[in-house]
Design a protein around this motif. Structure first.
Motif, PDB file in Angstrom:
ATOM      1  N   SER A  28       0.850  -1.186   0.000  1.00  0.00           N
ATOM      2  CA  SER A  28       0.000   0.000   0.000  1.00  0.00           C
ATOM      3  C   SER A  28       0.887   1.238   0.000  1.00  0.00           C
ATOM      4  N   LYS A  29       0.511   2.211  -0.832  1.00  0.00           N
ATOM      5  CA  LYS A  29       1.274   3.455  -0.917  1.00  0.00           C
ATOM      6  C   LYS A  29       0.297   4.609  -0.829  1.00  0.00           C
ATOM      7  N   GLU A  30       0.636   5.615  -0.012  1.00  0.00           N
ATOM      8  CA  GLU A  30      -0.222   6.789   0.110  1.00  0.00           C
ATOM      9  C   GLU A  30       0.480   8.001  -0.482  1.00  0.00           C
ATOM     10  N   THR A  31      -0.263   8.780  -1.262  1.00  0.00           N
ATOM     11  CA  THR A  31       0.242  10.035  -1.802  1.00  0.00           C
ATOM     12  C   THR A  31      -0.795  11.114  -1.546  1.00  0.00           C
ATOM     13  N   VAL A  32      -0.334  12.350  -1.448  1.00  0.00           N
ATOM     14  CA  VAL A  32      -1.240  13.472  -1.231  1.00  0.00           C
ATOM     15  C   VAL A  32      -1.355  14.246  -2.534  1.00  0.00           C
ATOM     16  N   VAL A  33      -2.584  14.368  -3.044  1.00  0.00           N
ATOM     17  CA  VAL A  33      -2.860  15.100  -4.278  1.00  0.00           C
ATOM     18  C   VAL A  33      -3.910  16.158  -3.962  1.00  0.00           C
ATOM     19  N   PHE A  34      -3.523  17.412  -4.107  1.00  0.00           N
ATOM     20  CA  PHE A  34      -4.424  18.544  -3.814  1.00  0.00           C
ATOM     21  C   PHE A  34      -5.047  18.404  -2.424  1.00  0.00           C
ATOM     22  N   GLY A  35      -4.231  18.031  -1.454  1.00  0.00           N
ATOM     23  CA  GLY A  35      -4.685  17.925  -0.072  1.00  0.00           C
ATOM     24  C   GLY A  35      -5.453  16.657   0.248  1.00  0.00           C
ATOM     25  N   GLU A  36      -5.687  15.814  -0.739  1.00  0.00           N
ATOM     26  CA  GLU A  36      -6.416  14.573  -0.524  1.00  0.00           C
ATOM     27  C   GLU A  36      -5.442  13.398  -0.510  1.00  0.00           C
ATOM     28  N   VAL A  37      -5.582  12.523   0.491  1.00  0.00           N
ATOM     29  CA  VAL A  37      -4.729  11.344   0.575  1.00  0.00           C
ATOM     30  C   VAL A  37      -5.302  10.260  -0.338  1.00  0.00           C
ATOM     31  N   ILE A  38      -4.471   9.815  -1.274  1.00  0.00           N
ATOM     32  CA  ILE A  38      -4.880   8.763  -2.191  1.00  0.00           C
ATOM     33  C   ILE A  38      -4.054   7.528  -1.886  1.00  0.00           C
ATOM     34  N   ARG A  39      -4.744   6.421  -1.670  1.00  0.00           N
ATOM     35  CA  ARG A  39      -4.082   5.163  -1.334  1.00  0.00           C
ATOM     36  C   ARG A  39      -4.142   4.243  -2.553  1.00  0.00           C
ATOM     37  N   THR A  40      -2.992   3.725  -2.945  1.00  0.00           N
ATOM     38  CA  THR A  40      -2.939   2.802  -4.068  1.00  0.00           C
ATOM     39  C   THR A  40      -2.299   1.491  -3.620  1.00  0.00           C
ATOM     40  N   LYS A  41      -2.691   0.424  -4.293  1.00  0.00           N
ATOM     41  CA  LYS A  41      -2.142  -0.908  -4.013  1.00  0.00           C
ATOM     42  C   LYS A  41      -1.289  -1.334  -5.204  1.00  0.00           C
ATOM     43  N   HIS A  42      -0.179  -1.970  -4.919  1.00  0.00           N
ATOM     44  CA  HIS A  42       0.742  -2.414  -5.959  1.00  0.00           C
ATOM     45  C   HIS A  42       1.205  -3.835  -5.693  1.00  0.00           C
ATOM     46  N   VAL A  43       1.443  -4.566  -6.772  1.00  0.00           N
ATOM     47  CA  VAL A  43       2.108  -5.861  -6.687  1.00  0.00           C
ATOM     48  C   VAL A  43       3.603  -5.557  -6.665  1.00  0.00           C
ATOM     49  N   VAL A  44       4.313  -6.017  -5.655  1.00  0.00           N
ATOM     50  CA  VAL A  44       5.738  -5.702  -5.526  1.00  0.00           C
ATOM     51  C   VAL A  44       6.609  -6.939  -5.310  1.00  0.00           C
ATOM     52  N   GLN A  45       6.019  -8.130  -5.449  1.00  0.00           N
ATOM     53  CA  GLN A  45       6.798  -9.339  -5.210  1.00  0.00           C
ATOM     54  C   GLN A  45       6.146 -10.525  -5.907  1.00  0.00           C
ATOM     55  N   GLY A  46       6.965 -11.509  -6.200  1.00  0.00           N
ATOM     56  CA  GLY A  46       6.436 -12.703  -6.842  1.00  0.00           C
ATOM     57  C   GLY A  46       7.428 -13.844  -6.816  1.00  0.00           C
ATOM     58  N   ILE A  47       6.904 -15.036  -7.037  1.00  0.00           N
ATOM     59  CA  ILE A  47       7.705 -16.257  -7.123  1.00  0.00           C
ATOM     60  C   ILE A  47       7.817 -16.618  -8.609  1.00  0.00           C
ATOM     61  N   ILE A  48       9.029 -16.892  -9.059  1.00  0.00           N
ATOM     62  CA  ILE A  48       9.246 -17.234 -10.468  1.00  0.00           C
ATOM     63  C   ILE A  48       8.666 -18.620 -10.767  1.00  0.00           C
ATOM     64  N   LEU A  49       7.805 -18.674 -11.777  1.00  0.00           N
ATOM     65  CA  LEU A  49       7.240 -19.939 -12.238  1.00  0.00           C
ATOM     66  C   LEU A  49       7.942 -20.435 -13.499  1.00  0.00           C
ATOM     67  N   ASP A  50       8.266 -19.503 -14.402  1.00  0.00           N
ATOM     68  CA  ASP A  50       8.854 -19.876 -15.686  1.00  0.00           C
ATOM     69  C   ASP A  50       9.726 -18.719 -16.171  1.00  0.00           C
ATOM     70  N   LEU A  51      10.997 -19.006 -16.462  1.00  0.00           N
ATOM     71  CA  LEU A  51      11.936 -17.974 -16.900  1.00  0.00           C
ATOM     72  C   LEU A  51      11.826 -17.640 -18.380  1.00  0.00           C
ATOM     73  N   ASN A  52      11.199 -18.493 -19.135  1.00  0.00           N
ATOM     74  CA  ASN A  52      11.068 -18.278 -20.572  1.00  0.00           C
ATOM     75  C   ASN A  52       9.640 -18.627 -20.989  1.00  0.00           C
ATOM     76  N   TRP A  53       8.695 -17.925 -20.383  1.00  0.00           N
ATOM     77  CA  TRP A  53       7.291 -18.236 -20.583  1.00  0.00           C
ATOM     78  C   TRP A  53       6.858 -17.894 -22.007  1.00  0.00           C
ATOM     79  N   ASP A  54       6.180 -18.803 -22.636  1.00  0.00           N
ATOM     80  CA  ASP A  54       5.723 -18.637 -24.012  1.00  0.00           C
ATOM     81  C   ASP A  54       4.288 -18.109 -24.019  1.00  0.00           C
ATOM     82  N   ALA A  55       4.167 -16.804 -24.164  1.00  0.00           N
ATOM     83  CA  ALA A  55       2.847 -16.163 -24.165  1.00  0.00           C
ATOM     84  C   ALA A  55       1.999 -16.601 -25.346  1.00  0.00           C
TER      85      ALA A  55
END
Length: 188
Positions: free
Chosen positions: A90-117
């Motif tokens: 969770s990250k909070e930023t202040v924009v025009f006096g309003e606190v905006i909270r955003t969620k981000h994916v910041v971690q993961g477990i590698i499943l495939d190093l050469n994934w074929d989309a």
């Protein structure tokens, strides 16, 4: 978890459908961004992804974590560090006096190093990049996502040669780009 990122598209204003929020099954919301990645000559035709995007509809999506933009720090460990669990940051930023909270994916477990989309079936893709780029498939707190192998290489150099399935990656909050729509339906 055996699926890609899933959720219901929400926006505050229909004009921002290409910058929607995705309300996940657990009630959390993440911001995603959609850009038309097709060649310029194809962009005169209707865009297949934007034609499918609708508010209040459930989607399963292929999402790229954009760690290659700016100076994002990335860390690798051969295994999930003891006591670490996959979760949204969770990250909070202040924009025009309003606190905006955003969620981000910041971690993961590698499943495939050469994934074929190209082996995945999609309803629509953002452009040929889905089929031509080298992706690393990861499991995150909200489902499977991809990272650009090239971006990881630029961030970590020779260390990428040590990567192995089951390895743990952690990065600073980054943009989530919609690469493809896998499925779409009315929410339950």
């Amino acid at each position: 978890m055996n699926h890609f990122v899933q959720g219901v598209i929400t926006v505050e204003d229909e004009a921002y459908i290409l910058e929607p929020n995705l309300c996940l099954a657990n009630g959390e919301t993440i911001a995603i961004l959609y850009s038309d990645l097709r060649p310029q000559e194809e962009q005169e035709e209707d865009n297949p992804v934007s034609l499918l995007l609708e508010v209040d509809i459930w989607f399963e999506m292929l999402i790229l974590v954009q760690i290659g933009l700016g100076d994002r720090k990335v860390a690798y460990s051969p295994a999930l560090p003891v006591g670490t669990k996959l979760e949204l940051a969770s990250k909070e930023t202040v924009v025009f006096g309003e606190v905006i909270r955003t969620k981000h994916v910041v971690q993961g477990i590698i499943l495939d190093l050469n994934w074929d989309a190209a082996k995945q079936h999609y309803l629509a893709v953002a452009g040929l990049r889905v089929y031509t780029h080298h992706f690393v498939l990861i499991e995150t707190a909200i489902g499977k996502m991809v990272l650009s192998y090239k971006a990881l290489e630029e961030q970590l150099g020779e260390q990428v040669k040590q990567f192995a399935p089951g390895g743990y990656l952690e990065w600073e909050p980054a943009r989530h780009d919609l690469l493809a729509i896998i499925t779409k339906r009315k929410p339950d």
